[in-house]
Design a protein around this motif. Sequence first.
Motif, PDB file in Angstrom:
ATOM      1  N   HIS A 116       0.760  -1.183   0.066  1.00 21.30           N
ATOM      2  CA  HIS A 116      -0.015   0.066   0.167  1.00 21.30           C
ATOM      3  C   HIS A 116       0.900   1.154   0.049  1.00 21.30           C
ATOM      4  O   HIS A 116       0.453   2.190  -0.880  1.00 21.30           O
ATOM      5  N   MET A 117       1.946   1.178   0.770  1.00 22.60           N
ATOM      6  CA  MET A 117       2.752   2.088   0.963  1.00 22.60           C
ATOM      7  C   MET A 117       3.670   2.523  -0.277  1.00 22.60           C
ATOM      8  O   MET A 117       3.519   3.687  -0.862  1.00 22.60           O
ATOM      9  N   ASN A 118       4.224   1.414  -1.007  1.00 21.14           N
ATOM     10  CA  ASN A 118       4.675   1.702  -2.264  1.00 21.14           C
ATOM     11  C   ASN A 118       3.741   2.433  -3.328  1.00 21.14           C
ATOM     12  O   ASN A 118       4.069   3.132  -4.141  1.00 21.14           O
ATOM     13  N   ARG A 119       2.453   1.753  -3.466  1.00 25.07           N
ATOM     14  CA  ARG A 119       1.704   2.479  -4.203  1.00 25.07           C
ATOM     15  C   ARG A 119       1.236   3.673  -3.972  1.00 25.07           C
ATOM     16  O   ARG A 119       1.162   4.358  -5.026  1.00 25.07           O
ATOM     17  N   VAL A 120       1.315   4.100  -2.853  1.00 25.75           N
ATOM     18  CA  VAL A 120       1.110   5.689  -2.535  1.00 25.75           C
ATOM     19  C   VAL A 120       2.120   6.420  -2.994  1.00 25.75           C
ATOM     20  O   VAL A 120       1.873   7.529  -3.566  1.00 25.75           O
ATOM     21  N   GLU A 121       3.450   5.970  -2.649  1.00 26.77           N
ATOM     22  CA  GLU A 121       4.346   6.501  -3.230  1.00 26.77           C
ATOM     23  C   GLU A 121       4.725   6.764  -4.611  1.00 26.77           C
ATOM     24  O   GLU A 121       4.958   7.967  -5.198  1.00 26.77           O
ATOM     25  N   THR A 122       4.239   5.581  -5.339  1.00 28.72           N
ATOM     26  CA  THR A 122       4.471   5.710  -6.848  1.00 28.72           C
ATOM     27  C   THR A 122       3.295   6.526  -7.563  1.00 28.72           C
ATOM     28  O   THR A 122       3.588   7.601  -8.197  1.00 28.72           O
ATOM     29  N   ALA A 123       2.181   6.642  -6.823  1.00 30.51           N
ATOM     30  CA  ALA A 123       0.960   7.519  -6.973  1.00 30.51           C
ATOM     31  C   ALA A 123       1.405   8.967  -6.911  1.00 30.51           C
ATOM     32  O   ALA A 123       1.018   9.788  -7.648  1.00 30.51           O
ATOM     33  N   GLN A 124       2.284   9.294  -5.703  1.00 29.83           N
ATOM     34  CA  GLN A 124       2.513  10.492  -5.411  1.00 29.83           C
ATOM     35  C   GLN A 124       3.681  10.956  -6.575  1.00 29.83           C
ATOM     36  O   GLN A 124       3.510  12.230  -6.802  1.00 29.83           O
ATOM     37  N   SER A 125       4.592  10.365  -6.891  1.00 28.35           N
ATOM     38  CA  SER A 125       5.469  10.668  -8.089  1.00 28.35           C
ATOM     39  C   SER A 125       4.542  10.891  -9.255  1.00 28.35           C
ATOM     40  O   SER A 125       5.285  12.202  -9.853  1.00 28.35           O
ATOM     41  N   ALA A 126       3.824   9.928  -9.722  1.00 25.06           N
ATOM     42  CA  ALA A 126       3.181  10.185 -10.830  1.00 25.06           C
ATOM     43  C   ALA A 126       2.318  11.441 -11.077  1.00 25.06           C
ATOM     44  O   ALA A 126       2.299  12.022 -11.782  1.00 25.06           O
ATOM     45  N   ALA A 127       1.752  11.753  -9.625  1.00 21.64           N
ATOM     46  CA  ALA A 127       1.210  13.012  -9.591  1.00 21.64           C
ATOM     47  C   ALA A 127       1.847  14.209  -9.965  1.00 21.64           C
ATOM     48  O   ALA A 127       1.496  15.125 -10.791  1.00 21.64           O
ATOM     49  N   VAL A 128       3.115  14.191  -9.243  1.00 24.16           N
ATOM     50  CA  VAL A 128       4.026  15.406  -9.624  1.00 24.16           C
ATOM     51  C   VAL A 128       4.335  15.596 -11.135  1.00 24.16           C
ATOM     52  O   VAL A 128       4.155  16.485 -11.567  1.00 24.16           O
ATOM     53  N   PHE A 129       4.631  14.616 -11.762  1.00 30.07           N
ATOM     54  CA  PHE A 129       5.198  14.309 -12.990  1.00 30.07           C
ATOM     55  C   PHE A 129       3.934  14.675 -13.941  1.00 30.07           C
ATOM     56  O   PHE A 129       4.163  15.551 -14.783  1.00 30.07           O
ATOM     57  N   THR A 130       2.788  14.324 -13.389  1.00 31.82           N
ATOM     58  CA  THR A 130       1.658  14.597 -14.381  1.00 31.82           C
ATOM     59  C   THR A 130       1.316  16.122 -14.188  1.00 31.82           C
ATOM     60  O   THR A 130       1.026  16.708 -15.124  1.00 31.82           O
ATOM     61  N   GLU A 131       1.581  16.509 -13.027  1.00 27.69           N
ATOM     62  CA  GLU A 131       1.439  18.047 -12.874  1.00 27.69           C
ATOM     63  C   GLU A 131       2.394  18.847 -13.729  1.00 27.69           C
ATOM     64  O   GLU A 131       1.684  19.899 -14.417  1.00 27.69           O
TER      65      GLU A 131
END
Lengths: 174, 195
Positions: A116-131
């Motif tokens: 879950h933590m991994n998924r959250v971290e990935t999602a957070q990075s993706a979110a920054v990149f997407t931004e």
Amino acid sequence: MKKHEFNILAKTVWKHTPSETELNELNRALDSVADKESFLKEELRLNELLGKLPDVSVPSNFTARVVEAAATQPARRNKLITALTLSPLRRRRVTAFAAVIVAAIIGVTGWKAFEHMNRVETAQSAAVFTEIAIEPDFETISNFETIYDLSQAPEVDNELLTALSQTDTGYDSY
Amino acid sequence: MLGNPDPDAQLMLLVKQGDISAFETLVEKYKQPITNYVARILQDRDEAEDIAQNVFIQVFKTARRYKATAKFSTWLFTIARNFCLNEIRRRSRRPADSLETTNQSQHTPAANTSTSLNPPEPSKKIFDDELIELIDEAIASLPETQKTALLLVREEELSYEDIAKILGCSLSATKSLIHRARESLKQKIKPYLNE
């Protein structure tokens, strides 16, 4: 009937046959009762009759039957306790099994949490990149055509480059 | 033992530990008052015996929950009253059962006498036995709360406060119930009272 008369009746007559002293007290206390003598007579007679109410017959074996029926209650409970009581070997096995189960639960829960933590971290990075990717600044957009044109430059003419390299000296002489 | 002076409570603490002889002592002491109470509340002497038995079994089953701070007789009569109320409720849901039990209870001495069928003329000399039967019938016609209050006040073990606890009402309400019950009985047997 006044409250104090009511209370003195409760104290002296209702629960038991009143003594001479209690009767005198009652006589003095009953102010509001018109026919005090008749009233008291009725109260005492009712008391007497209530006291004579016959007992309902109880079979002689009543206690024995109740005790016997009650005795089966702890027996049932003991059976249950016995069923739940384990021998030392079985207790060790059950403890080991319980430990394995607990460890498995902890492991699965830990792994799930890690995932879950991994998924959250990935999602957070993706979110920054997407931004960044999604929101180019105005300058970038305004120069887009130029950048596009630059990337559309004609292909390198190798023949021309070769010819030019062969005539290098000539140019130098100028 | 927690400083409770009630000897029955002491016995009950022994029952709590599984002492059957202590339980036997309590059953022996209270079997008559409990059976009397149940029989007069339900007006069914046959059923009274079974219900009284169940009351004591319930006492044994719930002994572990008994707190020595509570007076044993109060606790016991509360259980007995609850059993009676359940039985009354059950009968009201099944009128056929209550009709049957009413027919059965006609075997009781009170119901077999001439007084129950044809109340004697007030002018006639009425014997105590007949008067007692009239009282028994008059008690039967009282509402349950008045009946309970009137019957329990005769129990030496129970104070007015105890009866109030059993009935779940105030002390003054309890006294009022007893007074109304007595007045009702006096009205019903008035013609014979001064003989």
